[in-house]
Design a protein around this motif. Structure first.
Motif, short mmCIF file in Angstrom:
data_model
loop_
_atom_site.label_atom_id
_atom_site.label_comp_id
_atom_site.label_asym_id
_atom_site.label_seq_id
_atom_site.Cartn_x
_atom_site.Cartn_y
_atom_site.Cartn_z
N ASP A 107 -0.76 7.14 0.17
CA ASP A 107 -2.23 7.71 -0.29
C ASP A 107 -3.18 6.78 -0.08
N ASP A 108 -2.80 5.57 -0.52
CA ASP A 108 -3.87 4.52 -0.34
C ASP A 108 -4.23 4.41 1.58
N GLN A 119 0.77 -1.40 -0.01
CA GLN A 119 -0.07 0.03 -0.03
C GLN A 119 1.09 1.23 0.07
N SER A 120 0.36 2.23 -0.72
CA SER A 120 0.94 3.41 -0.74
C SER A 120 0.64 4.48 0.47
#
Length: 130
Positions: free
Chosen positions: A115-116, A112-113
């Protein structure tokens, strides 16, 4: 001898213990009495944690009528997952499934980033406020 266990933000219970009882054995008695997993217990005497391997006799301040404070620690994700699997599977299979679940969970979490993760957090906050 009898000792009292004072659960922080909870109730008291009285236990019958022997001087030769280990702290872990006392925690197991508490688990039976209060249904609080021994792994999630921290017993304190005068603000200091007691060691699972030590006996009651190794603490000279513990005598008849002594009050010990019990802090209940929140279980970690792994413990909660494993407890769920144990309800439906034998111990070895529950351990294997827990390990597989945690490996997969950590792998997906690492993918996951930021942002995610921020979008996920925002969705949880917005659900909680509605």
């Amino acid at each position: 001898m009898q000792i009292t266990i004072k659960v922080l933000k909870g109730s008291d219970c009285t236990l019958e213990v022997a001087p030769t009882s280990t702290i872990l054995e006392v925690k197991q008695q508490i688990e039976t009495e209060l249904q609080i997993s021994a792994a999630n217990q921290k017993l304190l005497l005068l603000g200091r944690p007691l060691n699972n391997e030590q006996t009651i006799a190794s603490y000279p301040n513990i005598k008849e009528g002594t009050k010990l404070n019990l802090v209940v620690m929140k279980p970690c994700l792994r413990d909660s997952i494993q407890r769920g699997f144990r309800k439906h599977y034998p111990e070895q299979q529950a351990e294997r499934l827990t390990n597989e679940f945690m490996t997969d969970f950590e792998k997906k979490l690492n993918e996951q980033s930021l942002d995610d993760l921020e979008r996920f957090a925002d969705s949880i906050v917005s659900r909680a406020t509605t």
